[in-house]
Design a protein around this motif. Structure first.
Motif, PDB file in Angstrom:
ATOM      1  N   HIS A 266     -10.931  -1.856   3.509  1.00  0.00           N
ATOM      2  CA  HIS A 266     -11.007  -0.696   4.340  1.00  0.00           C
ATOM      3  C   HIS A 266     -11.457   0.620   3.653  1.00  0.00           C
ATOM      4  N   SER A 267     -11.669   0.502   2.105  1.00  0.00           N
ATOM      5  CA  SER A 267     -11.971   1.777   1.504  1.00  0.00           C
ATOM      6  C   SER A 267     -12.821   1.013   0.008  1.00  0.00           C
ATOM      7  N   GLY A 268     -13.277   2.025  -0.492  1.00  0.00           N
ATOM      8  CA  GLY A 268     -13.726   1.599  -1.888  1.00  0.00           C
ATOM      9  C   GLY A 268     -12.570   1.267  -2.936  1.00  0.00           C
ATOM     10  N   THR A 269     -11.809   1.737  -2.868  1.00  0.00           N
ATOM     11  CA  THR A 269     -10.454   1.245  -3.668  1.00  0.00           C
ATOM     12  C   THR A 269     -10.168  -0.151  -3.285  1.00  0.00           C
ATOM     13  N   GLN A 270      -9.937  -0.372  -2.117  1.00  0.00           N
ATOM     14  CA  GLN A 270      -9.495  -1.683  -1.602  1.00  0.00           C
ATOM     15  C   GLN A 270     -10.751  -2.615  -1.910  1.00  0.00           C
ATOM     16  N   ALA A 271     -12.101  -2.345  -1.782  1.00  0.00           N
ATOM     17  CA  ALA A 271     -12.915  -3.386  -2.474  1.00  0.00           C
ATOM     18  C   ALA A 271     -12.696  -3.609  -3.696  1.00  0.00           C
ATOM     19  N   ASN A 272     -12.401  -2.330  -4.714  1.00  0.00           N
ATOM     20  CA  ASN A 272     -12.186  -2.662  -6.166  1.00  0.00           C
ATOM     21  C   ASN A 272     -10.965  -3.664  -6.231  1.00  0.00           C
ATOM     22  N   MET A 273     -10.104  -3.389  -5.506  1.00  0.00           N
ATOM     23  CA  MET A 273      -8.803  -4.313  -5.508  1.00  0.00           C
ATOM     24  C   MET A 273      -9.369  -5.963  -5.360  1.00  0.00           C
TER      25      MET A 273
ATOM     26  N   GLY B 157     -15.489   8.354 -14.565  1.00  0.00           N
ATOM     27  CA  GLY B 157     -14.843   7.260 -14.058  1.00  0.00           C
ATOM     28  C   GLY B 157     -14.260   7.575 -12.716  1.00  0.00           C
ATOM     29  N   HIS B 158     -13.907   6.311 -11.981  1.00  0.00           N
ATOM     30  CA  HIS B 158     -13.229   6.581 -10.715  1.00  0.00           C
ATOM     31  C   HIS B 158     -11.472   6.113 -10.886  1.00  0.00           C
ATOM     32  N   LEU B 159     -10.693   6.759 -10.204  1.00  0.00           N
ATOM     33  CA  LEU B 159      -9.226   6.417 -10.375  1.00  0.00           C
ATOM     34  C   LEU B 159      -8.818   4.966 -10.100  1.00  0.00           C
ATOM     35  N   SER B 160      -9.729   4.233  -9.270  1.00  0.00           N
ATOM     36  CA  SER B 160      -9.706   2.589  -9.272  1.00  0.00           C
ATOM     37  C   SER B 160     -10.150   2.048 -10.373  1.00  0.00           C
ATOM     38  N   HIS B 161     -10.507   2.803 -11.345  1.00  0.00           N
ATOM     39  CA  HIS B 161     -10.929   2.326 -12.603  1.00  0.00           C
ATOM     40  C   HIS B 161      -9.963   2.059 -13.773  1.00  0.00           C
ATOM     41  N   GLY B 162      -8.665   2.100 -13.448  1.00  0.00           N
ATOM     42  CA  GLY B 162      -7.786   2.187 -14.635  1.00  0.00           C
ATOM     43  C   GLY B 162      -6.799   3.264 -14.275  1.00  0.00           C
TER      44      GLY B 162
ATOM     45  N   GLY C 194     -20.050   1.747 -13.281  1.00  0.00           N
ATOM     46  CA  GLY C 194     -20.246   2.645 -12.145  1.00  0.00           C
ATOM     47  C   GLY C 194     -19.455   3.725 -12.126  1.00  0.00           C
ATOM     48  N   ALA C 195     -19.517   4.963 -11.723  1.00  0.00           N
ATOM     49  CA  ALA C 195     -18.987   6.197 -11.751  1.00  0.00           C
ATOM     50  C   ALA C 195     -18.931   7.012 -10.623  1.00  0.00           C
ATOM     51  N   SER C 196     -18.144   8.078 -10.444  1.00  0.00           N
ATOM     52  CA  SER C 196     -17.997   8.904  -9.608  1.00  0.00           C
ATOM     53  C   SER C 196     -18.364  10.246  -9.720  1.00  0.00           C
ATOM     54  N   ALA C 197     -18.698  10.555 -10.972  1.00  0.00           N
ATOM     55  CA  ALA C 197     -19.302  11.672 -11.412  1.00  0.00           C
ATOM     56  C   ALA C 197     -20.181  11.786 -12.540  1.00  0.00           C
TER      57      ALA C 197
ATOM     58  N   VAL D  89     -19.908  -4.077 -10.771  1.00  0.00           N
ATOM     59  CA  VAL D  89     -20.526  -2.952 -10.660  1.00  0.00           C
ATOM     60  C   VAL D  89     -19.737  -2.371  -9.504  1.00  0.00           C
ATOM     61  N   ASP D  90     -19.562  -0.908  -9.484  1.00  0.00           N
ATOM     62  CA  ASP D  90     -19.064  -0.707  -8.532  1.00  0.00           C
ATOM     63  C   ASP D  90     -20.265   0.929  -8.210  1.00  0.00           C
ATOM     64  N   MET D  91     -20.899   0.640  -7.212  1.00  0.00           N
ATOM     65  CA  MET D  91     -21.744   1.543  -6.938  1.00  0.00           C
ATOM     66  C   MET D  91     -21.411   2.469  -5.653  1.00  0.00           C
ATOM     67  N   ALA D  92     -20.351   2.533  -5.355  1.00  0.00           N
ATOM     68  CA  ALA D  92     -19.745   3.630  -4.394  1.00  0.00           C
ATOM     69  C   ALA D  92     -20.575   4.703  -4.250  1.00  0.00           C
ATOM     70  N   HIS D  93     -20.924   5.514  -5.458  1.00  0.00           N
ATOM     71  CA  HIS D  93     -21.719   6.634  -5.014  1.00  0.00           C
ATOM     72  C   HIS D  93     -23.277   6.348  -4.656  1.00  0.00           C
ATOM     73  N   ILE D  94     -23.485   5.377  -5.450  1.00  0.00           N
ATOM     74  CA  ILE D  94     -25.087   5.373  -5.386  1.00  0.00           C
ATOM     75  C   ILE D  94     -25.662   4.364  -4.493  1.00  0.00           C
TER      76      ILE D  94
ATOM     77  N   MET E 172     -18.703  -1.303  -3.097  1.00  0.00           N
ATOM     78  CA  MET E 172     -19.498  -0.093  -2.929  1.00  0.00           C
ATOM     79  C   MET E 172     -18.604   0.429  -1.726  1.00  0.00           C
ATOM     80  N   THR E 173     -18.700   1.931  -1.715  1.00  0.00           N
ATOM     81  CA  THR E 173     -18.227   2.531  -0.293  1.00  0.00           C
ATOM     82  C   THR E 173     -19.252   2.643   0.561  1.00  0.00           C
ATOM     83  N   THR E 174     -19.129   2.680   1.932  1.00  0.00           N
ATOM     84  CA  THR E 174     -20.111   2.945   2.968  1.00  0.00           C
ATOM     85  C   THR E 174     -20.362   4.313   3.340  1.00  0.00           C
ATOM     86  N   HIS E 175     -19.574   4.955   3.018  1.00  0.00           N
ATOM     87  CA  HIS E 175     -19.284   6.673   3.571  1.00  0.00           C
ATOM     88  C   HIS E 175     -20.064   7.681   2.571  1.00  0.00           C
ATOM     89  N   LYS E 176     -20.654   7.074   1.415  1.00  0.00           N
ATOM     90  CA  LYS E 176     -21.258   8.216   0.512  1.00  0.00           C
ATOM     91  C   LYS E 176     -22.725   8.361   0.802  1.00  0.00           C
ATOM     92  N   THR E 177     -23.517   8.016  -0.044  1.00  0.00           N
ATOM     93  CA  THR E 177     -24.763   7.977   0.161  1.00  0.00           C
ATOM     94  C   THR E 177     -25.312   7.300   0.984  1.00  0.00           C
TER      95      THR E 177
HETATM   96  C1  LIG Z   1     -15.485   7.096  -4.155  1.00  0.00           C
HETATM   97  C2  LIG Z   1     -15.309   5.966  -5.250  1.00  0.00           C
HETATM   98  C3  LIG Z   1     -14.453   4.800  -4.854  1.00  0.00           C
HETATM   99  C4  LIG Z   1     -13.408   4.693  -3.760  1.00  0.00           C
HETATM  100  O1  LIG Z   1     -13.474   5.316  -2.640  1.00  0.00           O
HETATM  101  P1  LIG Z   1     -12.469   5.297  -1.525  1.00  0.00           P
HETATM  102  O2  LIG Z   1     -13.113   4.767  -0.269  1.00  0.00           O
HETATM  103  O3  LIG Z   1     -12.118   6.656  -1.529  1.00  0.00           O
HETATM  104  O4  LIG Z   1     -11.088   4.495  -1.910  1.00  0.00           O
HETATM  105  C5  LIG Z   1     -14.538   3.886  -5.699  1.00  0.00           C
HETATM  106  N1  LIG Z   1     -15.111   3.986  -6.703  1.00  0.00           N
HETATM  107  C6  LIG Z   1     -16.016   5.123  -6.775  1.00  0.00           C
HETATM  108  C7  LIG Z   1     -16.857   4.885  -8.370  1.00  0.00           C
HETATM  109  C8  LIG Z   1     -16.202   5.930  -6.448  1.00  0.00           C
HETATM  110  O5  LIG Z   1     -16.842   7.005  -6.410  1.00  0.00           O
END
Ligand SMILES: *Cc1c(COP(=O)(O)O)cnc(C)c1O
Length: 410
Positions: free
Chosen positions: A90-97, A119-124, A168-171, A194-199, A220-225
């Motif tokens: 359902h989301s990037g965090t759920q993918a990481n779970m 790093g992202h909050l779902s990274h610990g 992988g990172a968010s910032a 690898v969490d490539m959510a952003h890229i 990854m997330t599908t809603h960023k880039t």
């Molecule tokens: C945005 C992001 C996520 C999670 O995305 P959500 O859909 O908000 O749960 C996970 N990992 C990284 C690195 C992100 O930047």
């Protein structure tokens, strides 16, 4: 569209649409999806229960949603050159779970990028499932260069002996060397996630090295880039990993999939497979580099000195502002962004010393490198005199004019 009776909700939706058209969106994790993606989200597929996977569902009547999910999986595999895909998170965090549950057991050690360094909050994060259930340790960026130093990652891996290394990172505005991460994982008998959510969109468009050949699993997330609907996605080249991922996504962490969103993911993946998407990804990076360059010409400090991707981190502390104050000032001129910690930040996260600026959304609406120069001028002026209301009013008018010249949905 049918007449809507819920005037309170539709008024707020209309106001949000107007806000997106009027402001310039610099939040690095946001984008403007196509009308076709949004149309898919608003379909009858939202009514359907489809627990399970195509061909093996716990409900009847899944013949059409099976078609949708199989197409989405096929496009994800093609786009990222992966053997297997799970399109249900359902989301990037759920993918990481899903990925973490597939790769390790509760209590196992995981080595990931420090949240304070991007790093992202779902990274610990201690309050996130990841920090609650796994034993996270971190690596960070090097103090001088503000970049990842793979020797430091290697020595942390040697010390920590993690079950999983997470890249992988968010910032973080620099390219990530996935091959080097894979080498470190191999040397330490760890798995690489690898969490490539952003890229993800940059990988899809050929503007960043693809982690799929190097990693055991890629989320990854599908809603960023990538510019699709809000959601998550997991790909892998390993059948054993896929089997564990499938079971950890459903029934492990989720119930019924959002089939309307999966249809929208399929639509977005098709768009990302088209040759024009590579042009888009290239323009996103060029714009980020132009924006970072113009900001530093105007005396602002860019963390790590520049960018290789769609975002830059601006250290606003030399202007005497906190990140929170800078975010507020920019909001007053209709430039939306978020405050962000910079590496080795001395302020707490709610204040922070930086702002994170991304070009994915403004590139979608057609802004180019000349526009980035104009934008940098507005940002520098606003941060230079955050209390000057008449100046802010003028800039807000100029922002509105640029936004009007580049409508999102027409
Ligand atoms: C945005 C992001 C996520 C999670 O995305 P959500 O859909 O908000 O749960 C996970 N990992 C990284 C690195 C992100 O930047």
């Amino acid at each position: 569209m049918s007449a809507h009776s819920d005037s309170e909700i539709w008024a707020a939706v209309a106001a949000e649409t107007e806000r997106q058209e009027r402001q310039l969106e610099l939040i690095a994790s946001e984008n403007h999806t196509s009308q076709e993606v949004m149309d898919a989200v608003g379909t009858t597929l939202t009514n359907k229960y489809a627990e399970g996977y195509p061909g093996r569902r716990y409900y009847g009547g899944c013949e059409h949603v099976d078609v949708v999910e199989n197409i989405a999986r096929g496009r994800a595999k093609e786009l990222f050159n992966a053997k297997y895909a799970n399109v249900q998170p359902h989301s990037g965090t759920q993918a990481n779970m899903g990925a973490l549950m597939a790769l390790c057991q509760p209590g196992d050690r995981v080595l990931a990028m420090s949240l304070d360094h991007g790093g992202h909050l779902s990274h610990g994060h201690e309050k996130n499932f990841s920090g609650v259930f796994y034993d996270f340790h971190s690596y960070g960026v090097e103090r001088e260069s503000e970049r990842l130093d793979m020797d430091q990652v290697a020595s942390r891996a040697k010390e920590v002996q993690p079950r999983v290394i997470l890249a992988g990172a968010s910032a973080y505005s620099r390219s990530i060397d996935f091959a080097a991460f894979a080498e470190i994982a191999r040397e330490n008998d760890a798995l690489l996630m690898v969490d490539m959510a952003h890229i993800a969109g940059l990988v899809a468009g050929g503007q960043h090295d693809n982690p799929v050949p190097h990693a055991d699993v890629v989320t990854m997330t599908t809603h960023k880039t990538l510019r699709g609907p809000r959601g998550g996605l997991i790909v892998t080249r390993d059948l054993e990993v896929l089997k564990r991922v499938n079971s950890s996504v459903f029934p492990g962490g989720q119930g019924g999939p959002l089939m309307h969103v999966i249809a929208a993911k399929a639509v977005a993946l098709r768009e990302a497979l088209a040759p024009q998407f590579a042009d888009y990804a290239r323009a996103v990076v060029r714009n980020a580099q132009a924006l970072a360059g113009s900001l530093s010409e105007r005396g602002l400090r860019i963390v790590s000195g520049g960018t290789d991707n769609h975002l830059c981190l601006v250290d606003v502390s030399p202007s005497g502002l906190s990140g929170a104050q800078a975010e507020d000032a920019l909001h007053r001129v209709d430039l939306t962004c978020n405050k962000n910690l910079i590496p080795y930040d001395e302020r707490p996260p709610m204040e922070a010393s930086g702002v994170r600026l991304g070009t994915a959304a403004i590139t979608t609406r057609g802004l180019d490198e000349d526009d980035m120069n104009t934008l940098a001028g507005w940002i520098a002026e606003t941060l230079g005199s955050p209390e000057d209301e008449s100046m802010q009013q003028r800039i807000r008018g100029e922002v509105a004019e640029m936004a009007r010249a580049h409508p999102i949905y027409g």
